[in-house]
Design a protein around this motif. Structure first.
Motif, PDB file in Angstrom:
ATOM      1  N   PRO A   1      57.565  46.257   8.341  1.00 19.93           N
ATOM      2  CA  PRO A   1      57.291  44.880   7.888  1.00 19.93           C
ATOM      3  C   PRO A   1      57.042  43.923   9.055  1.00 19.93           C
ATOM      4  N   ILE A   2      57.814  44.075  10.133  1.00 23.82           N
ATOM      5  CA  ILE A   2      57.633  43.204  11.292  1.00 23.82           C
ATOM      6  C   ILE A   2      56.322  43.534  11.987  1.00 23.82           C
ATOM      7  N   ARG A   3      56.039  44.814  12.167  1.00 23.39           N
ATOM      8  CA  ARG A   3      54.812  45.220  12.850  1.00 23.39           C
ATOM      9  C   ARG A   3      53.574  44.765  12.080  1.00 23.39           C
ATOM     10  N   THR A   4      53.593  44.919  10.784  1.00 21.13           N
ATOM     11  CA  THR A   4      52.445  44.541   9.963  1.00 21.13           C
ATOM     12  C   THR A   4      52.201  43.040  10.022  1.00 21.13           C
ATOM     13  N   GLU A   5      53.284  42.267   9.911  1.00 20.23           N
ATOM     14  CA  GLU A   5      53.141  40.807   9.976  1.00 20.23           C
ATOM     15  C   GLU A   5      52.654  40.375  11.355  1.00 20.23           C
ATOM     16  N   MET A   6      53.208  41.000  12.392  1.00 21.17           N
ATOM     17  CA  MET A   6      52.822  40.619  13.757  1.00 21.17           C
ATOM     18  C   MET A   6      51.356  40.928  14.013  1.00 21.17           C
ATOM     19  N   ALA A   7      50.844  42.005  13.435  1.00 23.45           N
ATOM     20  CA  ALA A   7      49.442  42.388  13.632  1.00 23.45           C
ATOM     21  C   ALA A   7      48.477  41.385  13.010  1.00 23.45           C
ATOM     22  N   ASN A   8      48.987  40.536  12.111  1.00 20.76           N
ATOM     23  CA  ASN A   8      48.140  39.494  11.522  1.00 20.76           C
ATOM     24  C   ASN A   8      47.926  38.319  12.468  1.00 20.76           C
ATOM     25  N   TRP A   9      48.726  38.284  13.549  1.00 19.65           N
ATOM     26  CA  TRP A   9      48.667  37.165  14.478  1.00 19.65           C
ATOM     27  C   TRP A   9      47.881  37.546  15.724  1.00 19.65           C
ATOM     28  N   GLY A  10      47.456  36.531  16.449  1.00 19.67           N
ATOM     29  CA  GLY A  10      46.773  36.754  17.717  1.00 19.67           C
ATOM     30  C   GLY A  10      46.668  35.448  18.473  1.00 19.67           C
ATOM     31  N   LEU A  11      46.002  35.469  19.606  1.00 21.02           N
ATOM     32  CA  LEU A  11      45.796  34.255  20.387  1.00 21.02           C
ATOM     33  C   LEU A  11      44.707  33.406  19.741  1.00 21.02           C
ATOM     34  N   ALA A  12      44.837  32.090  19.884  1.00 15.34           N
ATOM     35  CA  ALA A  12      43.842  31.174  19.325  1.00 15.34           C
ATOM     36  C   ALA A  12      42.616  31.125  20.244  1.00 15.34           C
ATOM     37  N   LYS A  13      41.456  31.432  19.687  1.00 13.94           N
ATOM     38  CA  LYS A  13      40.230  31.503  20.485  1.00 13.94           C
ATOM     39  C   LYS A  13      39.844  30.152  21.091  1.00 13.94           C
TER      40      LYS A  13
ATOM     41  N   ASP B   1      52.612  39.505  32.208  1.00 13.29           N
ATOM     42  CA  ASP B   1      52.529  40.929  31.857  1.00 13.29           C
ATOM     43  C   ASP B   1      53.615  41.307  30.860  1.00 13.29           C
ATOM     44  N   TYR B   2      54.826  40.812  31.114  1.00 18.45           N
ATOM     45  CA  TYR B   2      55.946  41.112  30.215  1.00 18.45           C
ATOM     46  C   TYR B   2      55.680  40.583  28.813  1.00 18.45           C
ATOM     47  N   GLN B   3      55.274  39.313  28.735  1.00 16.98           N
ATOM     48  CA  GLN B   3      55.130  38.692  27.427  1.00 16.98           C
ATOM     49  C   GLN B   3      53.900  39.206  26.686  1.00 16.98           C
ATOM     50  N   MET B   4      52.810  39.442  27.394  1.00 15.37           N
ATOM     51  CA  MET B   4      51.624  40.001  26.756  1.00 15.37           C
ATOM     52  C   MET B   4      51.918  41.412  26.245  1.00 15.37           C
ATOM     53  N   GLY B   5      52.642  42.190  27.046  1.00 15.55           N
ATOM     54  CA  GLY B   5      53.029  43.527  26.611  1.00 15.55           C
ATOM     55  C   GLY B   5      53.963  43.500  25.421  1.00 15.55           C
ATOM     56  N   LEU B   6      54.845  42.510  25.390  1.00 18.10           N
ATOM     57  CA  LEU B   6      55.780  42.368  24.270  1.00 18.10           C
ATOM     58  C   LEU B   6      55.036  42.112  22.968  1.00 18.10           C
ATOM     59  N   LEU B   7      54.057  41.222  23.011  1.00 21.70           N
ATOM     60  CA  LEU B   7      53.277  40.919  21.816  1.00 21.70           C
ATOM     61  C   LEU B   7      52.529  42.157  21.324  1.00 21.70           C
ATOM     62  N   TRP B   8      51.912  42.882  22.254  1.00 21.77           N
ATOM     63  CA  TRP B   8      51.200  44.104  21.897  1.00 21.77           C
ATOM     64  C   TRP B   8      52.170  45.124  21.297  1.00 21.77           C
ATOM     65  N   PHE B   9      53.312  45.262  21.925  1.00 20.10           N
ATOM     66  CA  PHE B   9      54.305  46.242  21.497  1.00 20.10           C
ATOM     67  C   PHE B   9      54.724  46.009  20.047  1.00 20.10           C
ATOM     68  N   VAL B  10      55.109  44.777  19.731  1.00 20.76           N
ATOM     69  CA  VAL B  10      55.616  44.492  18.388  1.00 20.76           C
ATOM     70  C   VAL B  10      54.513  44.628  17.345  1.00 20.76           C
ATOM     71  N   ALA B  11      53.283  44.328  17.726  1.00 18.82           N
ATOM     72  CA  ALA B  11      52.173  44.397  16.774  1.00 18.82           C
ATOM     73  C   ALA B  11      51.618  45.814  16.600  1.00 18.82           C
ATOM     74  N   ASN B  12      51.948  46.733  17.521  1.00 13.40           N
ATOM     75  CA  ASN B  12      51.259  48.023  17.501  1.00 13.40           C
ATOM     76  C   ASN B  12      52.156  49.258  17.574  1.00 13.40           C
ATOM     77  N   ASP B  13      53.332  49.152  18.145  1.00 16.35           N
ATOM     78  CA  ASP B  13      54.138  50.354  18.346  1.00 16.35           C
ATOM     79  C   ASP B  13      54.702  50.849  17.009  1.00 16.35           C
ATOM     80  N   PRO B  14      54.459  52.108  16.652  1.00 20.93           N
ATOM     81  CA  PRO B  14      54.896  52.603  15.335  1.00 20.93           C
ATOM     82  C   PRO B  14      56.412  52.639  15.162  1.00 20.93           C
ATOM     83  N   ARG B  15      57.151  52.524  16.263  1.00 17.74           N
ATOM     84  CA  ARG B  15      58.611  52.526  16.153  1.00 17.74           C
ATOM     85  C   ARG B  15      59.170  51.175  15.702  1.00 17.74           C
ATOM     86  N   VAL B  16      58.365  50.130  15.805  1.00 14.85           N
ATOM     87  CA  VAL B  16      58.775  48.809  15.315  1.00 14.85           C
ATOM     88  C   VAL B  16      58.815  48.852  13.793  1.00 14.85           C
ATOM     89  N   PRO B  17      59.863  48.302  13.161  1.00 17.79           N
ATOM     90  CA  PRO B  17      59.927  48.328  11.695  1.00 17.79           C
ATOM     91  C   PRO B  17      58.626  47.845  11.061  1.00 17.79           C
TER      92      PRO B  17
END
Length: 550
Positions: free
Chosen positions: A377-389, A359-375
């Motif tokens: 450049p980092i948020r945009t780059e993180m949103a390009n990533w995801g789990l491998a299907k 829960d912690y780690q899944m929430g962390l990934l979501w947070f960095v990829a989606n929370d508008p308070r995250v800088p």
């Protein structure tokens, strides 16, 4: 007629009160291996190839532990000391990737071929050190098939009087399903050391003091700041900065860290090694956990506010545009301080801890990829990533193995310490080698006397060269158990285990333990009485590397 009926009923009632004969199945083999780790599979292969019968009793459904559970960016250290069946594993991985059909999402020529201190794909030695999780798991399954191994999966040791002993010998153990496994020799190849513990073998959990074994890097290491996993700026730990009355942010301990060099019962942090991709055809956007709480990551925002931009630094590339993503920085995937109960916890408690980590780690990934308070450049780059299907397809594409960096450690015939790793003393009866740095992840996150947040326990000390590991670190004390070998929860200090705990080393020690088990059976010896001269001869014949000229 009435009398006959009463007699019949009374006889039936008497029969129903009699103790029923046990029909629980009993499974026998010369060697019983408990665990589903890389060490377990390699040990079973060795026993089978040596001509003895063997059973793998695995609490896991998937074989390979961390090797197939996301840790594809192998911690090789000096790869020249990885021999025997361990090297054969990495050769089989090489064979897979030497086939053009293996390159599904990228061309082989596009792959950077970067490993830890070595090339990923070593054509000269026909080994491949970096790989996708499903490839590693298939290699282990191929080992099982090629050697006709019998594996009982999802079989959990009954930790309440489940181990049967006669004096110092294990006779059998039961699993929660009711099965009994009987053998002449036993190998505990789990990360937790449950069989070892239930057999009455001494062990340690936590950090010894630096004085226990005359070590520099053991015990509490306040003020020792290695790697990049500490707070370089002064950050307030309080909900309202600089106001202790406002309460403490989540995941910060209010307990003092302890005196420098003192022992404690704390262990280094766990996490999941994430297999991620930024290749759209194979990318699943990070899922948002049901109990998502952005407040859990407030401290990370304060880290970003200090100007740190190294969030993406441990997206280590593995084939087919995927990563083995590990912890990096002061607030990352390591769930610091949330695993102390795990080593000796009940199965239920361990499941709770594992779920909390997920829960912690899944929430962390979501947070960095989606929370508008995250800088941005980092948020945009993180949103390009995801789990491998195409990884962990039966587990929501999430790794099936939590990274148990450390749990129980046996106190056996010989305790490997930093003095062995740093080549300060001669190691008796070597059965394998390690070479990686003594690497402990952070153990606790605390508040300094000055009122700032800081991490403690992260250590990285490189040995001057490869070091030998003693056979005595695989064997219990003879007065405790004489037919058990322990190649994973080995007899070592906390900081020495920080180097030993690498997957190639576990495979090396798994094979050596198996060779010794077979010799003990053939010679009617206890594991402690196996003649080392013959053991050494057999290990060298199997291309194990035991010593190295520096």
């Amino acid at each position: 007629m009435k009398y006959a009926l009463l007699t019949f009923l009374a006889t039936g009632l008497l029969w129903s009160c009699q103790p029923k004969q046990s029909t629980a199945p009993v499974y026998e083999a010369d060697v019983i291996i408990y665990g589903g780790t890389s060490a377990a599979v390699i040990a079973a292969v060795e026993v089978s190839q040596s001509g003895q019968s063997v059973l793998i009793v695995s609490p896991d459904t998937h074989l390979g532990g961390l090797t197939s559970g996301g840790l594809g960016y192998t911690d090789t250290g000096n790869k020249s000391v990885i021999g025997g069946l361990a090297r054969q594993f990495y050769h089989k991985v090489w064979l897979h990737y030497n086939d053009s059909a293996a390159w599904v999402w990228q061309k082989h020529s596009e792959y950077g071929n970067k490993g830890q201190g070595t090339v990923a794909m070593d054509g000269e030695n026909r080994t491949m050190w970096i790989f996708e999780p499903h490839v590693a798991e298939q290699v282990f399954e191929d080992f099982v098939k090629e050697n006709n191994l019998t594996v009982y999966r999802d079989e959990w040791l009954d930790r309440e009087n489940g181990v049967s002993k006669n004096g110092q010998q294990i006779i059998s153990f039961k699993t929660l399903s009711g099965k009994t496994f009987k053998g002449k020799m036993f190998i505990d190849a789990t990360y937790e050391g449950d069989l070892m513990a239930e057999a009455g073998v001494s062990y340690h959990v936590g950090r010894e003091s630096k004085d226990t074994y005359n070590e520099q890097w053991n015990g509490v290491q306040t003020g020792v700041l290695h790697h990049q996993h500490w707070f370089k700026a002064n950050i307030s730990p309080y909900k309202i900065p600089d106001d202790p009355n406002s309460g403490v942010l989540p995941r910060i301990s209010t307990e003092p860290p302890g005196e420098y060099g003192a022992g404690d019962d704390k262990i280094q942090a766990y996490c999941f090694r994430m297999c991620m991709t930024n290749h759209d055809e194979n990318r699943l956007p990070f899922p948002k956990p049901a109990n998502y709480d952005p407040g859990q990551y407030e401290l990370l925002l304060r880290v970003f506010e200090t100007g740190r931009t190294d969030w993406l630094n441990k997206f280590d590339p593995i084939p087919n545009k995927k990563t083995d993503t590990n912890n990096h920085g002061p607030f990352s995937s390591d769930n610091i301080g949330m695993n102390y109960d795990y080593p000796e916890g009940s199965y239920e408690r361990r499941r709770e801890i594992t779920q909390e980590h997920k829960d912690y780690q899944m929430g962390l990934l979501w947070f960095v990829a989606n929370d508008p308070r995250v800088p941005e450049p980092i948020r945009t780059e993180m949103a390009n990533w995801g789990l491998a299907k195409d990884e962990f397809t039966d587990n929501g594409n999430w790794p099936h193995q939590l990274y148990i960096r450390e749990a129980r450690r046996m106190i056996g015939e010989y305790v490997t310490t930093e003095n062995d790793v740093l080549l300060k003393r001669e190691v008796p009866k070597p059965v394998g080698m390690g070479s990686y740095a003594m690497d402990s992840h952070n153990v606790q996150r605390y508040i300094t006397p000055e009122g700032f947040v800081q991490n403690e326990g992260d250590i990285g000390v490189h040995p001057p060269g490869p070091y030998s590991i003693s056979y005595g670190s695989l064997t219990p004390k003879p007065e405790e158990c004489t037919n058990l070998l322990v190649p994973v929860c080995v007899s070592s200090s906390h900081i020495a285990f920080g180097s030993i705990r690498m997957e190639p080393v576990f495979m090396i020690l798994g094979q050596s333990a198996a060779v010794a088990a077979v010799m003990a059976i053939d010679g009617s010896h206890s594991v402690q009485e196996v003649p080392y001269a013959e053991l050494e001869k057999r290990l060298l014949a199997k291309k194990q590397v035991l010593t190295k000229v520096h």
